[in-house]
Design a protein around this motif. Sequence first.
Motif, PDB file in Angstrom:
ATOM      1  N   LYS A   7       1.552  -6.442  -6.699  1.00 30.07           N
ATOM      2  CA  LYS A   7       1.112  -4.595  -6.546  1.00 30.07           C
ATOM      3  C   LYS A   7       1.818  -4.025  -7.519  1.00 30.07           C
ATOM      4  N   LYS A  98      -3.854  -0.702   2.911  1.00 25.63           N
ATOM      5  CA  LYS A  98      -5.116  -0.494   1.402  1.00 25.63           C
ATOM      6  C   LYS A  98      -5.217   1.347   0.690  1.00 25.63           C
ATOM      7  N   THR A  99      -5.289   1.647   2.032  1.00 28.19           N
ATOM      8  CA  THR A  99      -5.605   3.098   2.396  1.00 28.19           C
ATOM      9  C   THR A  99      -4.956   3.705   1.477  1.00 28.19           C
ATOM     10  N   LEU A 102      -2.755   2.894  -1.897  1.00 29.63           N
ATOM     11  CA  LEU A 102      -3.906   3.776  -3.080  1.00 29.63           C
ATOM     12  C   LEU A 102      -3.468   5.253  -2.806  1.00 29.63           C
ATOM     13  N   LYS A 390     -14.019   0.736   4.099  1.00 30.33           N
ATOM     14  CA  LYS A 390     -13.621  -0.346   3.218  1.00 30.33           C
ATOM     15  C   LYS A 390     -14.470   1.248   2.005  1.00 30.33           C
ATOM     16  N   SER A 393     -11.931   3.080   0.743  1.00 33.38           N
ATOM     17  CA  SER A 393     -10.454   2.469  -0.098  1.00 33.38           C
ATOM     18  C   SER A 393     -10.791   2.068  -1.570  1.00 33.38           C
ATOM     19  N   ASN A 394     -12.279   1.596  -1.281  1.00 30.93           N
ATOM     20  CA  ASN A 394     -12.577   1.468  -2.435  1.00 30.93           C
ATOM     21  C   ASN A 394     -13.021   2.473  -3.218  1.00 30.93           C
ATOM     22  N   LEU A 397      -9.600   3.126  -5.115  1.00 28.51           N
ATOM     23  CA  LEU A 397      -9.407   2.039  -5.836  1.00 28.51           C
ATOM     24  C   LEU A 397     -10.096   2.619  -7.356  1.00 28.51           C
ATOM     25  N   VAL A 400      -7.900   5.486  -8.578  1.00 26.64           N
ATOM     26  CA  VAL A 400      -6.728   5.587  -9.539  1.00 26.64           C
ATOM     27  C   VAL A 400      -7.413   4.382 -10.226  1.00 26.64           C
ATOM     28  N   GLY A 401      -7.800   3.138 -10.896  1.00 24.86           N
ATOM     29  CA  GLY A 401      -8.281   2.820 -12.321  1.00 24.86           C
ATOM     30  C   GLY A 401      -8.560   3.911 -13.046  1.00 24.86           C
TER      31      GLY A 401
END
Length: 487
Positions: A7, A98-99, A102, A390, A393-394, A397, A400-401
């Motif tokens: 990453k 993960k959270t 990000l 989850k 986090s999604n 994500l 961020v994308g």
Amino acid sequence: MKKEHIKYFGLFVFFCFLLYLSPISGDDWGNYIVGSQGIRHIFGNAIGMYFDWEGRIISRILINFLTYHKLLWNLMNAFIITSIIYMIEKIIHPKHKKTIFLLIVLIILGMNIFTFSQVVVWVAGNITYLFVIPLLLYYFNCILKNKIQTKKQIIIFSFLNMIMPMFVEHMGVVLVVGNLLLIIAYYKKTKTLNKTLIIYFLCSLLGFFSMLLSPGSRKRNILENQEFNHLSLLGKVKYNLPNFIYYHYIINYYWIILMTIGNYYLVKNLKNKIIKWIGYFYLLPFPIITMAIYLIRTGCKINLLNQINQNTPFIIFYFISITIIEILLIYKNNKEEEEFSSLFFYVLGIVANTSMLLSPTWGYRTSVASYILVSISYLFIIDKNIQGRKLISNILLGIVGIMLSFYSILYISVAIQNKENIKMIKQQKREKKKIIEVIKYPYFINCNINPENEYHLNKFKEYYKLDSKVEIKLIDNHWKYFIFYHK
């Protein structure tokens, strides 16, 4: 390569790509010319400016060298930005990896776009205000984690404490205050003074005063800030309070979101229900409303919203009051959990901008250290309280994308326009035109990329080897939807 490092490698590659697309601008044109004259002139210029204009000798040497060798700067800056993200994660050591990772990435991608233009893609601002931050985070992380230091490490840290203040003044204040807080915290815990920390404190003081009291800094201060210098201490603070509110709170919309979430958890942990509900009402809605007003006002002109700004007495009182309340809440929370780091970084974030109250010069770039340090504090709080879902986090994500795509498209457009401008300049130069037309860039990309004042116009002409007598005419650009450039 370890899976956990992929990453970071991906982020490094992304920022290398972005910086490759980004042209130099503003002060960079003059710094490029200095760098083009070789190492001897690079150091000579920095030493000369130390005695004649500024004490930031470390950042000045790096600026002179890396602006000319921009490819090297691209690599170094991508490493610096990735290192900041890495060090923040190391400092927090999150439970929700993960959270929080990000959320950390969004500290960079979600910063005010004008701040981004001044500390990420502008060479001079980047080296002065951002290069020192990973060094500072690495140093504080080692001390806070109580890592045993060898004699070699003590020598290295002593050296770092002397050079870190020589990037920019208010970061010297942050380092000195940080060292003092560490000494106090160690004494409170052990009832003894840590000799090594005292050495670091003295080294940071030496570096700070070597920069602040340099002949160049004093001369520049006398020449540039005559009216401000005549104000009393209280007069300077009163004059700068609106600047503090604006650059500490209002412009930092991503941090406002982190702050609101963090404050929710801090208030939620209070036992008294009445105080809890007062806390919710006082701390949560208004910062979000202010953030929304700032964003709307930036995008379009609405006269009614112009009445709500950093000069409004209520706005000044409100944000000063919540600063005090937040310090008390974080202190209470840290005391209960026997945790020092969250309060430490929050106080340093406040110090970074509070020290600017004695300076007449503010800008988006001057607030970046405060923005990062206070964000770290709230990420500690969020990590300890957030539920590991989850879905969150999604969503992060996806954001961020979107931000990665936004900046990629934006700077591809910048690179296309820059290529066209260079082609136009060369053609008009061959035709010996007395008026050189240059397509104007959007106002929110690289700082001062449109040469509009006398100094930048002169350096622009020198950089492109134009006759000093030609006129530079900025013509309207062909951008759509803020990020798309077309011929």
